[in-house]
Design an enzyme around this catalytic site. Structure first.
Site, PDB file in Angstrom:
ATOM      1  N   ILE A  85     -48.435  -0.010  57.512  1.00 58.95           N
ATOM      2  CA  ILE A  85     -47.662   0.515  58.398  1.00 58.95           C
ATOM      3  C   ILE A  85     -46.150   0.857  57.675  1.00 58.95           C
ATOM      4  O   ILE A  85     -45.474   1.797  58.136  1.00 58.95           O
ATOM      5  CB  ILE A  85     -47.220  -0.397  59.718  1.00 58.95           C
ATOM      6  CG1 ILE A  85     -46.626   0.707  60.845  1.00 58.95           C
ATOM      7  CG2 ILE A  85     -46.460  -1.561  59.421  1.00 58.95           C
ATOM      8  CD1 ILE A  85     -47.196   1.997  61.135  1.00 58.95           C
ATOM      9  N   GLU A 143     -48.861  -3.241  66.958  1.00 58.16           N
ATOM     10  CA  GLU A 143     -49.092  -4.527  67.185  1.00 58.16           C
ATOM     11  C   GLU A 143     -49.477  -5.361  65.915  1.00 58.16           C
ATOM     12  O   GLU A 143     -50.483  -4.772  65.203  1.00 58.16           O
ATOM     13  CB  GLU A 143     -49.707  -5.034  68.435  1.00 58.16           C
ATOM     14  CG  GLU A 143     -51.120  -4.336  68.628  1.00 58.16           C
ATOM     15  CD  GLU A 143     -52.159  -4.263  67.394  1.00 58.16           C
ATOM     16  OE1 GLU A 143     -52.443  -5.826  67.053  1.00 58.16           O
ATOM     17  OE2 GLU A 143     -52.891  -3.319  67.142  1.00 58.16           O
ATOM     18  N   GLY A 281     -54.926  -1.736  63.428  1.00 61.60           N
ATOM     19  CA  GLY A 281     -53.650  -2.076  64.225  1.00 61.60           C
ATOM     20  C   GLY A 281     -52.255  -1.741  63.368  1.00 61.60           C
ATOM     21  O   GLY A 281     -52.367  -0.857  62.646  1.00 61.60           O
ATOM     22  N   GLU A 282     -51.237  -2.605  63.932  1.00 64.67           N
ATOM     23  CA  GLU A 282     -50.011  -2.270  63.303  1.00 64.67           C
ATOM     24  C   GLU A 282     -49.262  -0.877  63.682  1.00 64.67           C
ATOM     25  O   GLU A 282     -48.341  -0.560  63.174  1.00 64.67           O
ATOM     26  CB  GLU A 282     -50.112  -2.375  61.549  1.00 64.67           C
ATOM     27  CG  GLU A 282     -50.531  -3.597  61.089  1.00 64.67           C
ATOM     28  CD  GLU A 282     -50.546  -3.493  59.479  1.00 64.67           C
ATOM     29  OE1 GLU A 282     -50.130  -2.345  58.804  1.00 64.67           O
ATOM     30  OE2 GLU A 282     -51.034  -4.468  59.000  1.00 64.67           O
ATOM     31  N   GLY A 283     -50.280  -0.084  64.375  1.00 62.78           N
ATOM     32  CA  GLY A 283     -49.657   1.240  64.564  1.00 62.78           C
ATOM     33  C   GLY A 283     -49.879   2.231  63.555  1.00 62.78           C
ATOM     34  O   GLY A 283     -49.596   3.353  63.595  1.00 62.78           O
TER      35      GLY A 283
END
Lengths: 314, 314
Positions: A85, A143, A281-283
């Site tokens: 990210i 997240e 994830g992580e955006g």
């Protein structure tokens, strides 16, 4: 949304030097964005990526391929600039805000009762809300939290019903997948409330509550949001269950490889912008999609009209 | 492609701070790109977008929704910075080269015989080849030419057989679509050669020949290429018909809304990176995809390893 800006954007779109509709979904995105920010010719210059991290009591049930300490280790990696990210936010020209929520105090194991008290879920929701920069012109919510695909699958099962919401997450094996399914079944029994906010408190996690808060907070500032993958969509679903219009300022950034994401997006009425098999994830998927939305707006706001360019309109 | 770089990239990928495979197709793209440029940890810093424009004798058959003079008008728009491809190239950090090929002399009407002589097709191919900047680290090939979806559909029909290759292009009506189909049928009869290069000369156009030349030229420099939509894919098909490995250095940037593009990509063995309903040409879909490929490489080359970040590898 602002009808005058929407109408102005549609009028401008009809005059741009291209066949009608030839930019496909980019044209729809530009009109939608223009309406939310109240400007018929906008650009994105200050996108904000928010990553929230939390730990989950249900991780003790052996539902993940990774140990819980990876959450805090990955937060350190975010802060040091080493995660996916970080690279994707930099490339997209976005600021990255990382918020670790009480990592030393995991939520309660939801197979035994509610993951969070009302105070805890409200505090996490408020943290997400206030993390939104009112000056941002686009927000991405991401997240990190070992165990949180179990939480997301439990939320989807509680609010949408049906089976098959549990997937492989970060890569759990067959035995782990069976434990995950069992934890979800137990969690549904231990948390009988079925309103969006009751489910968020009972089966969610602090980072999910914070994402929901950020999505709602962005709405209050009329800032469009790009949703990330399965976990972010589950957090958004809790808002959607309370008010079906609560996500009108959101687009789905991508379709995750996490198996049940397509069903979840369908329930939200969202068509993903990208489908590249991501499940990090992580955006990360939403951060990729920032560039699609930026592209839509540089075309919409930067192109010449037929009249300006002296091109025959067909 | 370079096996040492491919192996080195795969080794690096396995150590990055993410679950194995969690970046999905981005991981595949990074390995493919690394192998072509011979560097296990590359980045894209000098992408080049090439737009070739040509006029088509077959336009006289009434196959397009726009008059032929739009080709030269749009070239002026490209040079003035007003078209979609200008905005998308700028956003992607790419240089844009615009090459108008003898616009005052359309190709011959292929319903009557070959569109181009051997000299003409070779000159256009050579122009495309030499338009590639040897210092570029990524090439996108795009086009403009009223009538050129008719040319592309005729190429696909000649090399792949079957019906239904004609589509709406820039938005032709039912009568125009019937004229387009009739022109393709006549063109196939008037141009019986079925090698890739015979079809390119007989049914193609100067901008299609130039795209084929640029794709081949990029290969000579080991520069990866992102293919654009239906017309670019038809030009690439002429190379593929001569040598099935000729497009191994290419990825398909997007799936166009032009109806037959999916079948054409399937014939090329390419899965598109994006599917956003674009049908503009100009290299627009491929230029969007530059950012996906850049994203793959900033993750691959910029992320920390488990060891560097002190994260447990699961």
């Amino acid at each position: 949304a602002d009808d005058a800006a929407r109408t102005g954007a549609a009028e401008r779109n009809a005059q741009l030097t291209k066949p009608p509709g030839a930019l496909g979904r980019l044209e729809d995105l530009a009109g939608w964005y223009a309406a939310w920010v109240g400007d018929a010719r906008p650009r994105i210059t200050q996108p904000q990526v928010l990553v929230f991290a939390g730990n989950h009591g249900v991780a003790a049930q052996g539902v993940s391929a990774f140990p819980p300490e990876v959450t805090v280790q990955m937060v350190a990696n975010f802060k040091a600039g080493g995660a996916a990210i970080n690279q994707l936010s930099d490339l997209a020209g976005a600021t990255l805000g990382v918020h670790a929520l009480d990592l030393d105090t995991p939520t309660a194991d939801f197979t035994q009762g509610p993951a969070m008290t009302e105070d805890e879920v409200c505090a996490a929701f408020a943290l997400g809300w206030t993390a939104v920069d009112p000056q941002a012109d686009l927000v991405v919510t991401g997240e990190m939290g070992i165990g949180n695909t179990t939480s997301a699958a439990a939320i989807a099962a509680a609010l949408l019903g049906g089976d098959g919401w549990a997937g492989r997450g970060t890569g759990v094996d067959d035995a782990g997948l069976a434990r995950k399914q069992a934890a979800i079944t137990a969690g549904l029994a231990a948390n009988p409330g079925r309103s969006g906010l009751a489910v968020l408190a009972g089966l969610g996690g602090r980072e999910l509550a914070a994402m929901a808060g950020a999505i709602a907070g962005a709405r209050a500032h009329r800032i469009p949001v790009i949703l990330d993958g399965f976990i972010c969509s589950a957090a958004a679903l809790c808002l959607h269950a309370e008010d079906a219009a609560a996500l009108d300022h959101c687009v789905a950034g991508h379709l995750s490889a996490e198996g049940a994401h397509a069903r979840l997006l369908e329930a939200l009425g969202k068509t993903p912008l990208l489908s590249l098999g991501l499940r990090l994830g992580e955006g990360s998927g939403a951060a990729l999609a920032i560039q699609i939305l930026k592209s839509a707006l540089v075309c919409h706001s930067g192109m010449a009209t037929f009249e300006e360019a002296g091109v025959a309109a067909g």
